[in-house]
Design a protein around this motif. Structure first.
Motif, PDB file in Angstrom:
ATOM      1  N   PRO A 100     -16.862   4.726  33.388  1.00  0.00           N
ATOM      2  CA  PRO A 100     -16.210   5.839  34.085  1.00  0.00           C
ATOM      3  C   PRO A 100     -14.721   5.868  33.823  1.00  0.00           C
ATOM      4  CG  PRO A 100     -17.877   4.719  35.441  1.00  0.00           C
ATOM      5  CD  PRO A 100     -17.827   3.787  34.368  1.00  0.00           C
ATOM      6  N   VAL A 101     -14.251   7.121  33.589  1.00  0.00           N
ATOM      7  CA  VAL A 101     -12.868   7.289  33.482  1.00  0.00           C
ATOM      8  C   VAL A 101     -12.419   7.906  34.871  1.00  0.00           C
ATOM      9  CG1 VAL A 101     -10.837   8.375  32.442  1.00  0.00           C
ATOM     10  CG2 VAL A 101     -12.949   7.685  30.835  1.00  0.00           C
ATOM     11  N   MET A 102     -11.858   7.024  35.706  1.00  0.00           N
ATOM     12  CA  MET A 102     -11.773   7.334  37.067  1.00  0.00           C
ATOM     13  C   MET A 102     -10.436   7.092  37.546  1.00  0.00           C
ATOM     14  SD  MET A 102     -14.426   6.345  40.287  1.00  0.00           S
ATOM     15  CE  MET A 102     -15.478   5.255  39.085  1.00  0.00           C
ATOM     16  N   SER A 103      -9.625   7.802  38.421  1.00  0.00           N
ATOM     17  CA  SER A 103      -8.455   7.516  38.891  1.00  0.00           C
ATOM     18  C   SER A 103      -8.260   6.741  39.971  1.00  0.00           C
ATOM     19  CB  SER A 103      -7.565   8.870  39.312  1.00  0.00           C
ATOM     20  OG  SER A 103      -7.953   9.215  40.546  1.00  0.00           O
ATOM     21  N   GLU A 104      -7.120   5.950  40.220  1.00  0.00           N
ATOM     22  CA  GLU A 104      -7.137   5.400  41.537  1.00  0.00           C
ATOM     23  C   GLU A 104      -7.170   6.497  42.799  1.00  0.00           C
ATOM     24  OE1 GLU A 104      -6.648   1.834  42.130  1.00  0.00           O
ATOM     25  OE2 GLU A 104      -6.703   1.693  39.783  1.00  0.00           O
ATOM     26  N   VAL A 105      -7.376   5.739  43.831  1.00  0.00           N
ATOM     27  CA  VAL A 105      -7.454   6.833  45.070  1.00  0.00           C
ATOM     28  C   VAL A 105      -6.158   6.987  45.725  1.00  0.00           C
ATOM     29  CG1 VAL A 105      -8.252   6.872  47.377  1.00  0.00           C
ATOM     30  CG2 VAL A 105      -9.678   5.752  45.813  1.00  0.00           C
ATOM     31  N   VAL A 106      -5.839   8.338  45.865  1.00  0.00           N
ATOM     32  CA  VAL A 106      -4.423   8.643  46.335  1.00  0.00           C
ATOM     33  C   VAL A 106      -4.878   9.344  48.030  1.00  0.00           C
ATOM     34  CG1 VAL A 106      -2.693  10.418  46.448  1.00  0.00           C
ATOM     35  CG2 VAL A 106      -3.506   9.377  44.377  1.00  0.00           C
ATOM     36  N   THR A 107      -4.333   8.662  49.089  1.00  0.00           N
ATOM     37  CA  THR A 107      -4.323   9.083  50.198  1.00  0.00           C
ATOM     38  C   THR A 107      -3.362   9.770  50.505  1.00  0.00           C
ATOM     39  OG1 THR A 107      -5.603   7.109  50.849  1.00  0.00           O
ATOM     40  CG2 THR A 107      -4.830   8.167  52.434  1.00  0.00           C
ATOM     41  N   ILE A 108      -3.513  11.090  51.166  1.00  0.00           N
ATOM     42  CA  ILE A 108      -2.695  12.027  51.572  1.00  0.00           C
ATOM     43  C   ILE A 108      -2.742  12.329  52.965  1.00  0.00           C
ATOM     44  CG2 ILE A 108      -2.087  12.967  49.400  1.00  0.00           C
ATOM     45  CD1 ILE A 108      -3.777  15.368  50.214  1.00  0.00           C
ATOM     46  N   THR A 109      -1.956  12.901  53.848  1.00  0.00           N
ATOM     47  CA  THR A 109      -1.862  13.577  54.907  1.00  0.00           C
ATOM     48  C   THR A 109      -1.553  14.808  54.895  1.00  0.00           C
ATOM     49  OG1 THR A 109      -1.542  11.391  56.139  1.00  0.00           O
ATOM     50  CG2 THR A 109      -1.490  13.396  57.661  1.00  0.00           C
ATOM     51  N   VAL A 110      -2.666  15.906  55.627  1.00  0.00           N
ATOM     52  CA  VAL A 110      -2.106  17.277  55.473  1.00  0.00           C
ATOM     53  C   VAL A 110      -1.614  17.415  57.018  1.00  0.00           C
ATOM     54  CG1 VAL A 110      -2.935  19.624  55.309  1.00  0.00           C
ATOM     55  CG2 VAL A 110      -3.624  17.794  53.718  1.00  0.00           C
ATOM     56  N   GLU A 111      -0.532  18.340  57.140  1.00  0.00           N
ATOM     57  CA  GLU A 111       0.114  18.465  58.514  1.00  0.00           C
ATOM     58  C   GLU A 111      -0.619  19.886  58.870  1.00  0.00           C
ATOM     59  OE1 GLU A 111       4.185  16.207  59.101  1.00  0.00           O
ATOM     60  OE2 GLU A 111       4.307  18.017  57.859  1.00  0.00           O
ATOM     61  N   GLU A 112      -0.646  20.198  60.037  1.00  0.00           N
ATOM     62  CA  GLU A 112      -0.903  21.538  60.566  1.00  0.00           C
ATOM     63  C   GLU A 112       0.329  22.597  60.306  1.00  0.00           C
ATOM     64  OE1 GLU A 112      -3.253  22.131  63.834  1.00  0.00           O
ATOM     65  OE2 GLU A 112      -3.930  20.356  63.947  1.00  0.00           O
TER      66      GLU A 112
ATOM     67  N   GLY B 173     -29.764  11.880  29.989  1.00  0.00           N
ATOM     68  CA  GLY B 173     -29.456  10.446  30.232  1.00  0.00           C
ATOM     69  C   GLY B 173     -28.566   9.523  29.448  1.00  0.00           C
ATOM     70  N   HIS B 174     -28.167  10.097  28.544  1.00  0.00           N
ATOM     71  CA  HIS B 174     -27.249   9.426  27.596  1.00  0.00           C
ATOM     72  C   HIS B 174     -25.648   9.828  28.151  1.00  0.00           C
ATOM     73  CE1 HIS B 174     -25.375   7.599  24.262  1.00  0.00           C
ATOM     74  NE2 HIS B 174     -24.742   8.588  23.729  1.00  0.00           N
ATOM     75  N   ARG B 175     -25.015   8.759  28.288  1.00  0.00           N
ATOM     76  CA  ARG B 175     -23.529   8.900  28.581  1.00  0.00           C
ATOM     77  C   ARG B 175     -22.770   8.802  27.394  1.00  0.00           C
ATOM     78  NH1 ARG B 175     -22.696   4.871  33.651  1.00  0.00           N
ATOM     79  NH2 ARG B 175     -20.799   5.569  33.330  1.00  0.00           N
ATOM     80  N   SER B 176     -21.658   9.602  27.562  1.00  0.00           N
ATOM     81  CA  SER B 176     -20.865   9.455  26.528  1.00  0.00           C
ATOM     82  C   SER B 176     -19.763   8.535  26.637  1.00  0.00           C
ATOM     83  CB  SER B 176     -19.752  10.876  26.301  1.00  0.00           C
ATOM     84  OG  SER B 176     -20.533  12.121  26.274  1.00  0.00           O
ATOM     85  N   ALA B 177     -19.512   7.468  25.450  1.00  0.00           N
ATOM     86  CA  ALA B 177     -18.731   6.496  25.428  1.00  0.00           C
ATOM     87  C   ALA B 177     -17.221   7.135  25.617  1.00  0.00           C
ATOM     88  CB  ALA B 177     -18.519   5.770  24.088  1.00  0.00           C
ATOM     89  N   ALA B 178     -16.329   6.257  26.672  1.00  0.00           N
ATOM     90  CA  ALA B 178     -15.002   6.424  26.632  1.00  0.00           C
ATOM     91  C   ALA B 178     -13.958   5.617  25.960  1.00  0.00           C
ATOM     92  CB  ALA B 178     -14.828   6.539  28.194  1.00  0.00           C
ATOM     93  N   PRO B 179     -12.974   6.004  25.262  1.00  0.00           N
ATOM     94  CA  PRO B 179     -12.164   4.916  24.737  1.00  0.00           C
ATOM     95  C   PRO B 179     -11.539   4.080  25.599  1.00  0.00           C
ATOM     96  CG  PRO B 179     -11.620   7.141  23.991  1.00  0.00           C
ATOM     97  CD  PRO B 179     -12.686   7.564  25.262  1.00  0.00           C
ATOM     98  N   GLU B 180     -11.514   2.749  25.264  1.00  0.00           N
ATOM     99  CA  GLU B 180     -10.945   1.838  25.803  1.00  0.00           C
ATOM    100  C   GLU B 180      -9.364   2.114  26.657  1.00  0.00           C
ATOM    101  OE1 GLU B 180     -10.573  -2.059  24.258  1.00  0.00           O
ATOM    102  OE2 GLU B 180     -12.515  -2.027  23.108  1.00  0.00           O
TER     103      GLU B 180
END
Length: 143
Positions: free
Chosen positions: A131-143, A22-29
């Motif tokens: 949380p150390v989280m990225s921006e969302v990347v949206t892609i389109t996969v073609e057939e 239940g303890h979350r590790s600290a993330a550097p700024e």
């Protein structure tokens, strides 16, 4: 220099969430995770190679408790607001674990539009605080 390793391997690691207390590790700024490629808005075909980037922290495999490190989790078509940030992340098709410390994956995705996002987890698969989280990347996969 970006703290990025190139490893061409992919595993889904079920995890060690049982060790989480239940303890979350600290993330550097200054910690930042991001998707190097594909770029936001890219149109790609299978297989898709997704390359992860990390600054301000190091990468370590799950089960290795080292301060200021973590391992990647790739969120595919997943809203991180639906995840329990206090517990270990689930291992699903939409929350892909890289507990071996991998920093890229080559994967087949269904044709269509997809969102990709990275979320760093500590040695027990629990997201850091904050949380150390990225921006969302949206892609389109073609057939």
């Amino acid at each position: 220099m970006k703290n990025t390793l190139m490893v061409a391997a992919s595993i889904c690691f079920a995890g060690v969430a049982a060790f989480a207390d239940g303890h979350r590790s600290a993330a550097p700024e200054d910690a930042r995770v991001y998707i190097i490629s594909p770029a936001d808005g890219a149109v790609v075909s299978n297989p898709v190679t997704i390359v992860f980037g990390l600054e301000g922290m190091g990468v370590a495999p799950a089960d290795v408790e080292v301060e200021n490190t973590g391992h990647h989790h790739l969120l595919i078509d997943t809203d991180p607001g639906t995840l329990d940030m206090e517990s270990g992340l689930p291992a699903t098709d939409q929350v892909v674990h890289f507990g071996g410390g991998q920093t890229q994956v080559t994967k087949d995705l269904p044709a269509g539009t997809h969102t990709l996002q990275l979320l760093l987890g500590d040695w027990t698969h629990v997201p850091h605080d904050p949380p150390v989280m990225s921006e969302v990347v949206t892609i389109t996969v073609e057939e």
